[in-house]
Enzyme design. Structure first.
Site, PDB file in Angstrom:
ATOM      1  N   GLY A  11      34.750  15.824-111.922  1.00  0.00           N
ATOM      2  CA  GLY A  11      34.865  16.539-113.185  1.00  0.00           C
ATOM      3  C   GLY A  11      35.421  17.937-112.986  1.00  0.00           C
ATOM      4  O   GLY A  11      35.724  18.352-111.854  1.00  0.00           O
ATOM      5  N   GLN A  12      35.542  18.674-114.072  1.00  0.00           N
ATOM      6  CA  GLN A  12      36.152  20.009-114.002  1.00  0.00           C
ATOM      7  C   GLN A  12      35.398  20.938-113.048  1.00  0.00           C
ATOM      8  O   GLN A  12      35.992  21.549-112.164  1.00  0.00           O
ATOM      9  CB  GLN A  12      36.191  20.639-115.401  1.00  0.00           C
ATOM     10  CG  GLN A  12      37.144  19.979-116.368  1.00  0.00           C
ATOM     11  CD  GLN A  12      37.365  20.838-117.599  1.00  0.00           C
ATOM     12  OE1 GLN A  12      38.214  21.712-117.624  1.00  0.00           O
ATOM     13  NE2 GLN A  12      36.590  20.583-118.630  1.00  0.00           N
ATOM     14  N   ILE A  37      23.920   7.799-111.136  1.00  0.00           N
ATOM     15  CA  ILE A  37      22.723   8.640-111.151  1.00  0.00           C
ATOM     16  C   ILE A  37      21.627   8.083-112.046  1.00  0.00           C
ATOM     17  O   ILE A  37      20.487   8.553-111.993  1.00  0.00           O
ATOM     18  CB  ILE A  37      23.039  10.108-111.547  1.00  0.00           C
ATOM     19  CG1 ILE A  37      23.545  10.202-112.992  1.00  0.00           C
ATOM     20  CG2 ILE A  37      23.991  10.753-110.565  1.00  0.00           C
ATOM     21  CD1 ILE A  37      23.602  11.629-113.526  1.00  0.00           C
ATOM     22  N   ALA A  60      27.702  14.452-116.325  1.00  0.00           N
ATOM     23  CA  ALA A  60      27.178  14.435-117.691  1.00  0.00           C
ATOM     24  C   ALA A  60      28.006  13.503-118.555  1.00  0.00           C
ATOM     25  O   ALA A  60      29.161  13.207-118.236  1.00  0.00           O
ATOM     26  CB  ALA A  60      27.197  15.843-118.306  1.00  0.00           C
ATOM     27  N   THR A 101      24.388  23.174-121.750  1.00  0.00           N
ATOM     28  CA  THR A 101      25.384  23.469-122.778  1.00  0.00           C
ATOM     29  C   THR A 101      24.833  24.313-123.924  1.00  0.00           C
ATOM     30  O   THR A 101      23.625  24.310-124.184  1.00  0.00           O
ATOM     31  CB  THR A 101      25.913  22.134-123.363  1.00  0.00           C
ATOM     32  OG1 THR A 101      26.758  22.388-124.482  1.00  0.00           O
ATOM     33  CG2 THR A 101      24.770  21.250-123.829  1.00  0.00           C
ATOM     34  N   ASP A 102      25.745  24.980-124.617  1.00  0.00           N
ATOM     35  CA  ASP A 102      25.404  25.715-125.836  1.00  0.00           C
ATOM     36  C   ASP A 102      24.944  24.782-126.954  1.00  0.00           C
ATOM     37  O   ASP A 102      24.322  25.224-127.914  1.00  0.00           O
ATOM     38  CB  ASP A 102      26.617  26.512-126.320  1.00  0.00           C
ATOM     39  CG  ASP A 102      27.801  25.620-126.616  1.00  0.00           C
ATOM     40  OD1 ASP A 102      28.316  24.987-125.667  1.00  0.00           O
ATOM     41  OD2 ASP A 102      28.232  25.534-127.789  1.00  0.00           O
ATOM     42  N   TYR A 125      24.558  14.465-128.358  1.00  0.00           N
ATOM     43  CA  TYR A 125      24.908  15.155-127.114  1.00  0.00           C
ATOM     44  C   TYR A 125      23.956  16.322-126.855  1.00  0.00           C
ATOM     45  O   TYR A 125      23.361  16.428-125.765  1.00  0.00           O
ATOM     46  CB  TYR A 125      26.352  15.649-127.172  1.00  0.00           C
ATOM     47  CG  TYR A 125      26.747  16.539-126.019  1.00  0.00           C
ATOM     48  CD1 TYR A 125      26.810  16.046-124.722  1.00  0.00           C
ATOM     49  CD2 TYR A 125      27.050  17.888-126.226  1.00  0.00           C
ATOM     50  CE1 TYR A 125      27.161  16.875-123.660  1.00  0.00           C
ATOM     51  CE2 TYR A 125      27.400  18.713-125.170  1.00  0.00           C
ATOM     52  CZ  TYR A 125      27.457  18.205-123.893  1.00  0.00           C
ATOM     53  OH  TYR A 125      27.793  19.032-122.838  1.00  0.00           O
ATOM     54  N   LYS A 129      21.138  16.614-123.867  1.00  0.00           N
ATOM     55  CA  LYS A 129      21.256  17.687-122.874  1.00  0.00           C
ATOM     56  C   LYS A 129      19.983  18.544-122.852  1.00  0.00           C
ATOM     57  O   LYS A 129      19.535  18.964-121.781  1.00  0.00           O
ATOM     58  CB  LYS A 129      22.485  18.551-123.161  1.00  0.00           C
ATOM     59  CG  LYS A 129      23.812  17.862-122.863  1.00  0.00           C
ATOM     60  CD  LYS A 129      23.984  17.476-121.401  1.00  0.00           C
ATOM     61  CE  LYS A 129      24.197  18.687-120.516  1.00  0.00           C
ATOM     62  NZ  LYS A 129      24.401  18.289-119.089  1.00  0.00           N
ATOM     63  N   TRP A 150      32.670  25.735-123.657  1.00  0.00           N
ATOM     64  CA  TRP A 150      34.132  25.857-123.759  1.00  0.00           C
ATOM     65  C   TRP A 150      34.793  25.871-122.379  1.00  0.00           C
ATOM     66  O   TRP A 150      35.612  26.738-122.056  1.00  0.00           O
ATOM     67  CB  TRP A 150      34.496  27.111-124.537  1.00  0.00           C
ATOM     68  CG  TRP A 150      34.096  27.129-125.983  1.00  0.00           C
ATOM     69  CD1 TRP A 150      33.064  26.462-126.568  1.00  0.00           C
ATOM     70  CD2 TRP A 150      34.720  27.870-127.048  1.00  0.00           C
ATOM     71  NE1 TRP A 150      33.001  26.736-127.914  1.00  0.00           N
ATOM     72  CE2 TRP A 150      34.012  27.599-128.238  1.00  0.00           C
ATOM     73  CE3 TRP A 150      35.798  28.732-127.098  1.00  0.00           C
ATOM     74  CZ2 TRP A 150      34.346  28.164-129.462  1.00  0.00           C
ATOM     75  CZ3 TRP A 150      36.136  29.304-128.318  1.00  0.00           C
ATOM     76  CH2 TRP A 150      35.417  29.015-129.490  1.00  0.00           C
TER      77      TRP A 150
END
Length: 291
Positions: A11-12, A37, A60, A101-102, A125, A129, A150
């Site tokens: 992932g990123q 996982i 995630a 996450t926000d 989501y 989370k 973001w």
């Protein structure tokens, strides 16, 4: 040499973690192809065999809209998986750093959310989370939750790459102008996680808990798009920028509700670790790498 187990390695953020750690630590970088996982026994075996000092969970289910219908999958990846990793880490006295996450907040108002502010996720989501955060903390007291927002980077799918692609295809674009947050460079998230992990490995015990880390200054998606195109023009990535029109969230309906306010208060991570906000404007200076 310290040992790191990195999940979600393709992932990123996972990709950046591998890049930044490969010459500094022993790493086992795995993605869903190598480890599911959500398979408790498989998680415990990998952790027991590798014996990491730190697990960094960058895995995630982040498909926000699909999560509204893929509820069981979201719960498995965002709740059970992190819980298994945290339990396995505890069994060998390892620490776990988990990315959140926000979306755990309701996204209303204009205030910057602090770590201990009331949560109120608006979709599957965000709910999964938040449940994952709680599961990790309950499973392992040596845990760090890093909430971010973001995310963008040279690797993987993200807003910057989408804008550059659309900028080549269209003369005008409508981009949401009533959602605000801090674009966050994936490489900066990786660097923050590694710094925190190093502090823990060196013996700091007073640092476990929840932290916020995003970029500054806060902008709307529309303003972020305009900044991307300005850099793309200045670096000759695009010959001509499209006209960017600000639109309302209501003009672009999606299955999952997006937060109007993703501003996170970043003072705790600076006070505790000296970590500054992600400089997303600096990260865009390398915009040719995103094209």
């Amino acid at each position: 040499m310290a040992r790191f187990l990195i999940t979600g390695a393709k992932g990123q953020v996972g990709h950046c973690l591998v890049q930044q750690l490969q010459d500094k630590a022993e790493i086992l970088a795995i993605d869903r192809d190598e480890l599911d996982i959500t398979d408790r026994d498989a998680v415990f075996k990998v952790v027991k065999d590798f014996q990491p000092d730190v697990i960094i969970n960058a895995a995630a289910h982040t498909a926000v809209d699909r999560a509204e219908t893929e509820i069981e999958l979201s719960e498995a990846i965002n709740v059970k998986g992190p819980e298994y990793l945290a339990l396995a880490a505890k069994e060998i006295n390892a620490a776990i750093l988990h990315i959140s996450t926000d979306y755990v907040f309701n996204g209303e108002g204009t205030q910057e959310y602090k770590e201990d502010d009331a949560t109120g996720p608006q979709g599957v989501y965000g709910k999964t989370k938040l449940a994952g955060e709680i599961a990790v903390q309950n499973a392992n007291p040596r845990s760090i939750i890093l909430r971010t927002a973001w995310v963008f980077g040279e690797h993987g799918h993200n807003f910057v790459k989408t804008m550059l692609r659309l900028g080549k295809e269209r003369d005008t674009l409508g981009v949401v102008a009533d959602q605000f947050g801090g674009p966050t460079y994936a490489g900066d998230i990786a660097a923050a996680l590694i710094y925190i992990a190093d502090e823990i490995i060196r013996g700091r015990k007073d640092v476990f808990g929840v932290y916020h880390f995003t970029g500054k200054p806060y902008v709307s998606w529309c303003e972020f798009a305009q900044a991307i195109f300005a850099e793309a023009i200045s670096q000759n990535v695009l010959e001509k920028a499209p006209l960017v029109n600000g639109i309302a969230t209501s003009d672009y309906p999606t299955p999952a509700k997006r937060p109007a306010n993703s501003r996170l208060d970043l003072s705790k991570i600076k006070t505790t670790f000296g970590i500054e906000p992600s400089d997303w404007q600096k990260a865009l200076k390398n915009i040719k790498a995103y094209a």
